[in-house]
Scaffold this active site. Structure first.
Site, PDB file in Angstrom:
ATOM      1  N   HIS A 101     -11.136  -2.749   2.730  1.00  0.00           N
ATOM      2  CA  HIS A 101     -11.037  -2.381   4.099  1.00  0.00           C
ATOM      3  C   HIS A 101     -11.686  -1.136   4.736  1.00  0.00           C
ATOM      4  O   HIS A 101     -11.426  -0.748   5.701  1.00  0.00           O
ATOM      5  CB  HIS A 101      -9.410  -2.031   4.281  1.00  0.00           C
ATOM      6  CG  HIS A 101      -8.974  -0.862   3.657  1.00  0.00           C
ATOM      7  ND1 HIS A 101      -8.925  -0.955   2.369  1.00  0.00           N
ATOM      8  CD2 HIS A 101      -8.449   0.290   4.072  1.00  0.00           C
ATOM      9  CE1 HIS A 101      -8.621   0.347   1.847  1.00  0.00           C
ATOM     10  NE2 HIS A 101      -8.183   1.164   2.711  1.00  0.00           N
ATOM     11  N   ASP A 102     -12.503  -0.397   3.835  1.00  0.00           N
ATOM     12  CA  ASP A 102     -13.228   0.686   4.181  1.00  0.00           C
ATOM     13  C   ASP A 102     -14.604   0.692   4.329  1.00  0.00           C
ATOM     14  O   ASP A 102     -15.297   1.615   4.169  1.00  0.00           O
ATOM     15  CB  ASP A 102     -12.745   1.971   2.865  1.00  0.00           C
ATOM     16  CG  ASP A 102     -11.302   2.584   3.396  1.00  0.00           C
ATOM     17  OD1 ASP A 102     -10.915   2.448   4.652  1.00  0.00           O
ATOM     18  OD2 ASP A 102     -10.965   3.140   2.555  1.00  0.00           O
TER      19      ASP A 102
ATOM     20  N   GLU B 230      -6.551   3.957  -5.774  1.00  0.00           N
ATOM     21  CA  GLU B 230      -7.834   4.125  -5.482  1.00  0.00           C
ATOM     22  C   GLU B 230      -8.445   5.281  -5.631  1.00  0.00           C
ATOM     23  O   GLU B 230      -7.987   6.543  -5.267  1.00  0.00           O
ATOM     24  CB  GLU B 230      -7.673   4.190  -3.680  1.00  0.00           C
ATOM     25  CG  GLU B 230      -8.717   4.464  -2.927  1.00  0.00           C
ATOM     26  CD  GLU B 230      -8.529   4.885  -1.552  1.00  0.00           C
ATOM     27  OE1 GLU B 230      -9.555   4.395  -0.674  1.00  0.00           O
ATOM     28  OE2 GLU B 230      -7.503   5.443  -1.124  1.00  0.00           O
TER      29      GLU B 230
ATOM     30  N   ASP C  37       0.848  -1.207  -0.105  1.00  0.00           N
ATOM     31  CA  ASP C  37       0.105   0.002  -0.224  1.00  0.00           C
ATOM     32  C   ASP C  37       0.819   1.189   0.033  1.00  0.00           C
ATOM     33  O   ASP C  37       1.686   1.453   0.800  1.00  0.00           O
ATOM     34  CB  ASP C  37      -0.728  -0.032   1.221  1.00  0.00           C
ATOM     35  CG  ASP C  37      -2.208   0.762   1.002  1.00  0.00           C
ATOM     36  OD1 ASP C  37      -2.366   1.471   0.153  1.00  0.00           O
ATOM     37  OD2 ASP C  37      -3.009   0.552   1.884  1.00  0.00           O
TER      38      ASP C  37
ATOM     39  N   ASP D  73      -2.810   4.764  -2.418  1.00  0.00           N
ATOM     40  CA  ASP D  73      -3.898   5.105  -1.900  1.00  0.00           C
ATOM     41  C   ASP D  73      -4.352   6.504  -2.095  1.00  0.00           C
ATOM     42  O   ASP D  73      -3.428   7.343  -2.486  1.00  0.00           O
ATOM     43  CB  ASP D  73      -3.499   5.238  -0.250  1.00  0.00           C
ATOM     44  CG  ASP D  73      -4.687   5.566   0.874  1.00  0.00           C
ATOM     45  OD1 ASP D  73      -5.379   4.948   0.807  1.00  0.00           O
ATOM     46  OD2 ASP D  73      -4.356   6.584   1.532  1.00  0.00           O
TER      47      ASP D  73
END
Length: 516
Positions: free
Chosen positions: A287-288, A209, A38, A145
């Protein structure tokens, strides 16, 4: 939760060491696997050495590596932030620093000050410390990210007032997909990423992302091969189903949705690369967001496994690179609804809750607490961050110590060790489904998408086409029997049930038919 990085060249000690990562890279490559990390470079921690230098004085060489601005003052002489922008996590995007008597910008938490990509020295340091350091160790790429937030409109104008009762306003138009964003990403590609190859000689991969970008043409700018930016992106319409706009005060005001809405989202992003040089991703968890079973199926004990397999069929047959989020392969579900707010540890959950309490208690929004709690129970980021249950031992075998969140009470029924032994488990079904996806990758991975029966509220039916080959996918999103689709002589390739009836889709059943 790992997104306030204090040192790009180290590992958080409870997780291990840089040497552990080097061993992991080596072991992955020895087993013909690739490892991506990440890449979090929109912001650092306020404990990062760069920020400590930046805040030490107004004339520090790194002062301009972050965004510092003087205060404004209202008619009464009260100090005010430089803009009225609302943070992702409620409240202002600006925090006052007593030492230098200025505000610094943070789109997220105050512990996460935004880096100033306008500063070339800052960008160079990012490339060296956050990227080359790990690429030189042999990693195979990055999940990037917040990739479309590096470029801000630096005149820092106030956002229009859309919430008259609040001092802060949604302002994504000023810091999302900004004026230099494609320049920055192309520079990252040309100066850093293009210089590296994976262990088997292929280019390293990037998956961006990409939030708040609902326009396919806007997304294509990032993934078009000729633009030389990103290989693919995560676009979040599917995981935001039922949510309010990200970063807004209504994010956790759950809005009931129906199946045609999901179909339209899938159809839109399945077809946006048709006839282009771009590529896409397929996913329904990350994960969000809350777990897909609890949001899109049923996490009731009698339907949990059926829902997990149904959703697996629905998404694994779609075009693009498929991503599974940890725990999805064993059918993990949301935290129990009985958990109180004190069990939710994520910074976003806590800040939205505090805002709800304040607005409910002062009478400006009396039902806010109930609405936000309902939204958090379904969609909070905490659900996807529960410890993974490896077996039925203490803490699900995750840790002998105290994990950051308690383990889900279901760990004795939902764990990897148990499912590895069961031929009909969710894990075993995923293994079968992924094998079929590889065997028929022409139609599943690369096929064109055709949505059928758009208005049906109960079943999701679509076709995939590749040259003379067609796959028919039929999925029942209800706990009732539903009519099966016309198969036109196609053979049944897979059902999520051990026994399938010809004329009815069973509750939460998914099927795939193939014809040549």
């Amino acid at each position: 939760m790992g997104y306030d990085i204090s040192n790009y060249e180290a590992v958080y000690p409870p997780y291990g060491t840089v040497e552990d990562v080097e061993k992991l890279i080596k072991a992955c490559h020895e087993n013909n696997m690739k490892l991506i990390l990440d890449l979090v470079v929109n912001h650092t921690s306020n404990q990062h050495a760069w920020f400590k230098e930046s805040r030490s004085s107004k004339d520090n060489p790194k002062r301009d590596w972050y965004f510092w601005r003087p205060a404004r003052y209202d008619e009464g002489g009260n100090r005010m932030p430089p803009t009225n922008w609302r943070s992702y996590f409620a409240g202002s995007t600006w925090t006052w620093d007593d030492l230098t008597q200025e505000y610094y910008l943070h789109l997220y938490d105050e512990s996460q000050p935004d880096l100033n990509w306008e500063n070339k020295e800052c960008r160079s340091a990012i490339y060296d410390s956050a990227m080359r350091f790990w690429l030189d160790k042999g990693i195979d790429g990055f999940r990037v990210d917040t990739v479309n937030k590096y470029s801000k409109y630096v005149d820092f104008l106030d956002a229009p007032v859309t919430d008259p009762g609040s001092a802060v306003q949604p302002a994504a138009q000023f810091w999302c997909n900004g004026p230099r964003i494609h320049e920055f990403i192309r520079e990252m590609k040309s100066q850093v990423l293009s210089k590296y190859r994976t262990f088997d000689g292929l280019p390293v991969v990037t998956i961006g992302e990409l939030s708040m970008t609902p326009d396919p043409e806007g997304v294509l700018k990032y993934v078009s091969a000729k633009n030389k930016e990103l290989d693919m992106i995560f676009q979040f319409d599917i995981t935001h189903l039922g949510q309010g706009p990200p970063g807004s005060d209504s994010k956790y005001d759950f809005t009931a949705w129906d199946l045609p809405q999901m179909k339209q989202i899938v159809a839109k992003w399945q077809s946006f690369i048709d006839g282009t040089d771009g590529w896409s991703t397929v996913f329904c968890e990350n994960h969000d967001n809350g777990r897909s079973i609890s949001r899109f199926g049923s996490d009731a004990p009698e339907w949990r496994e059926k829902s997990a397999k149904m959703l697996a069929v629905c998404f694994a047959a779609q075009t693009g690179t498929l991503f599974l989020y940890q725990g999805q392969e064993i059918g993990m579900i949301n935290a129990p609804r009985e958990w109180g707010i004190e069990k939710y540890h994520d910074v976003e959950s806590q800040k939205y809750w505090k805002e709800a309490v304040r607005l409910a208690d002062n009478g400006s929004d009396p039902t806010r607490k109930e609405r936000v709690m309902r939204g958090l129970q379904l969609m909070a980021r905490d659900h996807a961050r529960l410890p993974f249950p490896w077996d039925d031992s203490f803490n699900g075998g995750f840790s002998e110590g105290q994990p950051w969140m308690r383990v889900h009470e279901s760990y004795r029924e939902i764990n990897a060790k148990l499912q590895e032994k069961e031929a009909d488990s969710v894990l075993s079904f995923w293994k079968l489904l992924l094998q079929l996806r590889k065997e028929h990758k022409d139609v599943f991975v690369y096929g064109t998408f055709e949505l059928l029966d758009t208005a049906n509220l109960s079943t999701f039916v679509y076709k995939k086409h590749y040259r003379g080959k067609t796959a028919l996918v039929a999925v029942n999103f209800t706990a009732e029997h539903q009519p099966a689709p016309e198969t036109d002589g196609s053979r049944l390739l897979l059902s999520s049930y051990l026994e399938s009836t010809q004329d009815k889709l069973q509750p939460f059943e998914g099927r795939i038919y193939i014809s040549y």
